[in-house]
Design a protein around this motif. Structure first.
Motif, PDB file in Angstrom:
ATOM      1  N   ARG A  25       9.110   0.146  12.843  1.00  0.00           N
ATOM      2  CA  ARG A  25       8.018  -0.065  13.719  1.00  0.00           C
ATOM      3  C   ARG A  25       7.178   1.221  14.030  1.00  0.00           C
ATOM      4  O   ARG A  25       5.956   1.540  13.869  1.00  0.00           O
TER       5      ARG A  25
ATOM      6  N   SER B 164      -4.526  -3.474  -1.947  1.00  0.00           N
ATOM      7  CA  SER B 164      -5.616  -3.936  -1.282  1.00  0.00           C
ATOM      8  C   SER B 164      -6.754  -3.131  -1.063  1.00  0.00           C
ATOM      9  O   SER B 164      -6.769  -1.999  -1.196  1.00  0.00           O
TER      10      SER B 164
ATOM     11  N   ILE C 184      -0.311   1.961   8.544  1.00  0.00           N
ATOM     12  CA  ILE C 184      -0.450   0.735   7.312  1.00  0.00           C
ATOM     13  C   ILE C 184       0.190  -0.441   8.021  1.00  0.00           C
ATOM     14  O   ILE C 184       1.224  -0.142   8.817  1.00  0.00           O
ATOM     15  N   ASP C 185      -0.327  -1.499   7.727  1.00  0.00           N
ATOM     16  CA  ASP C 185       0.375  -2.764   8.246  1.00  0.00           C
ATOM     17  C   ASP C 185       1.640  -3.067   7.672  1.00  0.00           C
ATOM     18  O   ASP C 185       1.879  -2.641   6.694  1.00  0.00           O
ATOM     19  N   PRO C 186       2.529  -3.391   8.890  1.00  0.00           N
ATOM     20  CA  PRO C 186       3.870  -3.602   8.331  1.00  0.00           C
ATOM     21  C   PRO C 186       4.315  -4.193   7.123  1.00  0.00           C
ATOM     22  O   PRO C 186       5.147  -4.114   6.021  1.00  0.00           O
ATOM     23  N   GLY C 187       3.328  -5.351   6.935  1.00  0.00           N
ATOM     24  CA  GLY C 187       3.459  -6.261   5.764  1.00  0.00           C
ATOM     25  C   GLY C 187       2.920  -5.652   4.345  1.00  0.00           C
ATOM     26  O   GLY C 187       3.290  -6.429   3.252  1.00  0.00           O
ATOM     27  N   ARG C 188       2.521  -4.206   4.432  1.00  0.00           N
ATOM     28  CA  ARG C 188       2.052  -3.820   3.272  1.00  0.00           C
ATOM     29  C   ARG C 188       2.990  -2.686   2.923  1.00  0.00           C
ATOM     30  O   ARG C 188       2.648  -1.555   1.987  1.00  0.00           O
TER      31      ARG C 188
ATOM     32  N   ASP D 286       0.873  -1.189  -0.075  1.00  0.00           N
ATOM     33  CA  ASP D 286      -0.026   0.007  -0.057  1.00  0.00           C
ATOM     34  C   ASP D 286       0.923   1.327  -0.011  1.00  0.00           C
ATOM     35  O   ASP D 286       0.358   2.386  -0.235  1.00  0.00           O
TER      36      ASP D 286
ATOM     37  N   ALA E 225       5.488   2.636  10.600  1.00  0.00           N
ATOM     38  CA  ALA E 225       4.300   1.709  10.416  1.00  0.00           C
ATOM     39  C   ALA E 225       3.284   2.385  11.405  1.00  0.00           C
ATOM     40  O   ALA E 225       2.191   2.440  10.924  1.00  0.00           O
TER      41      ALA E 225
ATOM     42  N   GLY F 273       8.853  -6.461   9.992  1.00  0.00           N
ATOM     43  CA  GLY F 273       7.688  -7.215   9.218  1.00  0.00           C
ATOM     44  C   GLY F 273       7.414  -6.229   8.014  1.00  0.00           C
ATOM     45  O   GLY F 273       6.552  -6.713   7.196  1.00  0.00           O
ATOM     46  N   TRP F 274       8.343  -5.527   7.600  1.00  0.00           N
ATOM     47  CA  TRP F 274       8.195  -4.961   6.112  1.00  0.00           C
ATOM     48  C   TRP F 274       8.809  -5.989   5.039  1.00  0.00           C
ATOM     49  O   TRP F 274       9.563  -6.734   5.126  1.00  0.00           O
TER      50      TRP F 274
ATOM     51  N   SER G  24      -8.874  -2.550   1.123  1.00  0.00           N
ATOM     52  CA  SER G  24      -9.170  -1.995   2.686  1.00  0.00           C
ATOM     53  C   SER G  24      -8.559  -0.646   2.784  1.00  0.00           C
ATOM     54  O   SER G  24      -7.694  -0.293   2.035  1.00  0.00           O
TER      55      SER G  24
END
Length: 242
Positions: free
Chosen positions: A174, A240, A182-186, A10, A177, A204-205, A242
């Protein structure tokens, strides 16, 4: 990009030096520009809040609470020579660079592949952020005064070592994020420094190493991080809903 398929993200977070822009421009143009002006800044504008705060940080870091302007200037020069990413150094450089850009004495550098891709990602709805060791004021000037005009409209936020933390620590990523929501994985981080890529991944990025010929980290070991020689090699999947 040596990755299994496009990155589903994202937002993209950008390093500047060695990633969007040439390190040589920073070292050969910006560093001397600020260094020549440190003395005047400290002597004539030491009471300005941003300058006074940075000077206090220099004094605290060297353990010399009574260091005068000449001593502070000498320390700043030593830090420049050592390429230290010290927050007060970056703050004072940022003040001088921002003014130089605004006066038209400086124009920022971007690699030719960068701006068209940033514009495309922005048009596609991907949010763009900057995370650099250079101060937020310097980053703002860098994007405002490019050879292709004002690019600040492409950027959703700016982060440095003061408002986020050191670039090789996972907690800094962290914090970013959390700030962006935004979710770290995005989140996708682009940098030329393996230690920064490792820290982003630990938070988690997603991370991609940018390996540009002639840059200081061109021959660095990026481990199993995906790599790209230009932004045009980086493909993003649809965002995504969302």
């Amino acid at each position: 990009m040596t990755e299994n398929g496009p990155a589903a993200v994202d937002a993209v977070v950008l390093d500047i030096e060695g990633t969007t822009s040439a390190t040589g421009f920073v070292v050969d143009v910006l560093y001397p520009y600020a260094r020549e002006r440190f003395g005047e800044l400290l002597a004539s504008r030491g009471d300005e809040p941003a300058v006074a705060r940075a000077v206090a940080q220099v004094r605290a870091e060297i353990g010399e609470p009574d260091a005068d302007a000449a001593r502070v200037e000498k320390v700043l020069g030593e830090w420049v020579d050592a390429d230290r990413k010290a927050t007060p150094l970056k703050a004072l450089q940022g003040i001088l660079w921002a003014e130089g850009f605004a006066r038209g004495e400086l124009v920022s550098h971007f690699y030719p592949d960068v701006i068209p891709v940033l514009r495309r990602w922005h048009a596609d709805g991907v949010r763009l952020y900057v995370y650099s060791s250079g101060s937020v004021s310097a980053q703002r000037a860098w994007f405002k005064y490019s050879a292709e005009g004002d690019l600040l409209g492409l950027v959703s936020g700016l982060y440095d070592t003061e408002n986020a933390g050191p670039k090789q620590e996972a907690d800094s990523y962290r914090a970013i994020a959390a700030s962006t929501g935004i979710d770290p994985g995005r989140l996708l981080f682009l940098s030329d420094r393996p230690g920064e890529l490792d820290a982003a991944r630990a938070a988690g990025w997603r991370a991609v190493g940018v390996r540009r010929a002639g840059e200081p980290y061109a021959d660095a070991d990026f481990g199993d991080h995906p790599q790209a020689a230009a932004f045009s090699e980086i493909t993003l999947a649809a965002r995504s809903s969302s």
